[in-house]
Write a protein that holds these residues in place. Structure first.
Motif, PDB file in Angstrom:
ATOM      1  N   MET A  72       0.877   1.658   7.362  1.00 38.57           N
ATOM      2  CA  MET A  72      -0.367   2.301   6.933  1.00 38.57           C
ATOM      3  C   MET A  72      -1.580   1.704   7.645  1.00 38.57           C
ATOM      4  O   MET A  72      -2.585   2.376   7.822  1.00 38.57           O
ATOM      5  N   PHE A  73      -1.481   0.471   8.106  1.00 36.79           N
ATOM      6  CA  PHE A  73      -2.554  -0.102   8.925  1.00 36.79           C
ATOM      7  C   PHE A  73      -2.657   0.678  10.240  1.00 36.79           C
ATOM      8  O   PHE A  73      -3.747   1.016  10.697  1.00 36.79           O
ATOM      9  N   ILE A  74      -1.504   0.995  10.835  1.00 38.00           N
ATOM     10  CA  ILE A  74      -1.482   1.780  12.072  1.00 38.00           C
ATOM     11  C   ILE A  74      -2.057   3.168  11.815  1.00 38.00           C
ATOM     12  O   ILE A  74      -2.891   3.668  12.586  1.00 38.00           O
ATOM     13  N   VAL A  75      -1.643   3.809  10.729  1.00 37.96           N
ATOM     14  CA  VAL A  75      -2.155   5.137  10.393  1.00 37.96           C
ATOM     15  C   VAL A  75      -3.672   5.072  10.223  1.00 37.96           C
ATOM     16  O   VAL A  75      -4.408   5.909  10.754  1.00 37.96           O
ATOM     17  N   GLN A  76      -4.153   4.083   9.507  1.00 37.37           N
ATOM     18  CA  GLN A  76      -5.595   3.937   9.288  1.00 37.37           C
ATOM     19  C   GLN A  76      -6.350   3.772  10.601  1.00 37.37           C
ATOM     20  O   GLN A  76      -7.419   4.348  10.785  1.00 37.37           O
ATOM     21  N   ARG A  77      -5.787   3.010  11.529  1.00 34.41           N
ATOM     22  CA  ARG A  77      -6.462   2.763  12.807  1.00 34.41           C
ATOM     23  C   ARG A  77      -6.464   3.980  13.728  1.00 34.41           C
ATOM     24  O   ARG A  77      -7.410   4.191  14.476  1.00 34.41           O
ATOM     25  N   PRO A  98      -2.677   0.141   3.230  1.00 32.64           N
ATOM     26  CA  PRO A  98      -2.496  -0.884   4.259  1.00 32.64           C
ATOM     27  C   PRO A  98      -2.332  -2.249   3.599  1.00 32.64           C
ATOM     28  O   PRO A  98      -2.994  -2.541   2.610  1.00 32.64           O
ATOM     29  N   ARG A  99      -1.429  -3.031   4.104  1.00 32.27           N
ATOM     30  CA  ARG A  99      -1.214  -4.373   3.563  1.00 32.27           C
ATOM     31  C   ARG A  99      -2.425  -5.228   3.904  1.00 32.27           C
ATOM     32  O   ARG A  99      -2.868  -5.274   5.040  1.00 32.27           O
ATOM     33  N   THR A 100      -2.960  -5.873   2.899  1.00 28.06           N
ATOM     34  CA  THR A 100      -4.093  -6.767   3.136  1.00 28.06           C
ATOM     35  C   THR A 100      -3.760  -8.136   2.573  1.00 28.06           C
ATOM     36  O   THR A 100      -3.171  -8.227   1.500  1.00 28.06           O
ATOM     37  N   PRO A 101      -4.092  -9.179   3.248  1.00 24.78           N
ATOM     38  CA  PRO A 101      -4.679  -9.123   4.580  1.00 24.78           C
ATOM     39  C   PRO A 101      -3.618  -8.736   5.606  1.00 24.78           C
ATOM     40  O   PRO A 101      -2.453  -9.059   5.457  1.00 24.78           O
ATOM     41  N   HIS A 102      -4.052  -8.000   6.636  1.00 23.53           N
ATOM     42  CA  HIS A 102      -3.142  -7.601   7.695  1.00 23.53           C
ATOM     43  C   HIS A 102      -2.833  -8.809   8.570  1.00 23.53           C
ATOM     44  O   HIS A 102      -3.734  -9.503   9.007  1.00 23.53           O
ATOM     45  N   ARG A 103      -1.554  -9.062   8.771  1.00 25.30           N
ATOM     46  CA  ARG A 103      -1.135 -10.195   9.598  1.00 25.30           C
ATOM     47  C   ARG A 103      -0.319  -9.650  10.761  1.00 25.30           C
ATOM     48  O   ARG A 103       0.864  -9.359  10.621  1.00 25.30           O
ATOM     49  N   ALA A 104      -0.981  -9.528  11.899  1.00 27.13           N
ATOM     50  CA  ALA A 104      -0.373  -8.892  13.066  1.00 27.13           C
ATOM     51  C   ALA A 104       0.897  -9.578  13.526  1.00 27.13           C
ATOM     52  O   ALA A 104       1.788  -8.949  14.061  1.00 27.13           O
ATOM     53  N   GLY A 105       1.019 -10.868  13.353  1.00 32.34           N
ATOM     54  CA  GLY A 105       2.184 -11.600  13.839  1.00 32.34           C
ATOM     55  C   GLY A 105       3.393 -11.535  12.938  1.00 32.34           C
ATOM     56  O   GLY A 105       4.466 -11.987  13.309  1.00 32.34           O
TER      57      GLY A 105
END
Length: 169
Positions: free
Chosen positions: A138-143, A124-131
């Protein structure tokens, strides 16, 4: 939830074809009798992401996830299709394309595996920036998933990126 925690071959789910002794863990662990696998080669496919989603949708129909009888069931099926899209898209963008998708189902868990020949490590890309556009896969997969990770077989190129989702109650 893990990010890309390495699991020993055979620890979770099925090993890639021919893993066993090459993986350094002895013989492959036996397949649970209640686990049903479906596999689709994506090597020469066109429209890879829609093809993978259609394949997953057909599996969900065969396993009784679709048509869903409740909102929770519909949401669970949509989560599976979204995870399939994200894993296959990542393989397209970062790993020279997916070679194969495998989906397995038990009474409690659905597992998605995408095999590719890439050397990269999804995270997941960190920090995650929703905008901001891009970088959310991978952030979606993790969630959405109970767990996910990467399986590599020593001495072989590529990897299997896997994700597990809870079956609808």
């Amino acid at each position: 939830m893990s990010t890309t925690r390495q699991h020993p071959p055979g620890d979770l789910g099925r090993e890639p074809q021919g893993a066993g002794v090459d993986a350094g863990a002895g013989a492959a662990s036996p397949e649970p009798a209640e686990r049903h696998w479906r596999t689709l080669s994506l090597r020469d496919a066109s429209g890879i992401v829609p093809t993978a989603r259609d394949f997953a949708r057909q599996a969900l129909h065969a396993w009784g996830w679709l048509p869903a009888s409740s909102a929770d069931g519909r949401a669970a099926a949509e989560d599976v299709l979204l995870v399939v899209s994200e894993l296959v898209t990542n393989a397209c963008l970062h790993a020279e394309g997916p070679e194969e998708i495998r989906i397995a189902c038990t009474a409690k868990v659905l597992r998605v595996e995408v095999v590719d020949s890439g050397a990269g490590q999804p995270a997941p890309r960190t920090p995650h920036r929703a905008g901001r556009p891009g970088g959310h896969g991978m952030f979606i997969v993790q969630r959405l998933c109970l767990d996910w990770g990467v399986l590599r077989v020593p001495g072989r190129p590529g990897k299997t990126v896997w994700a597990e989702l809870a079956a609808p109650a």
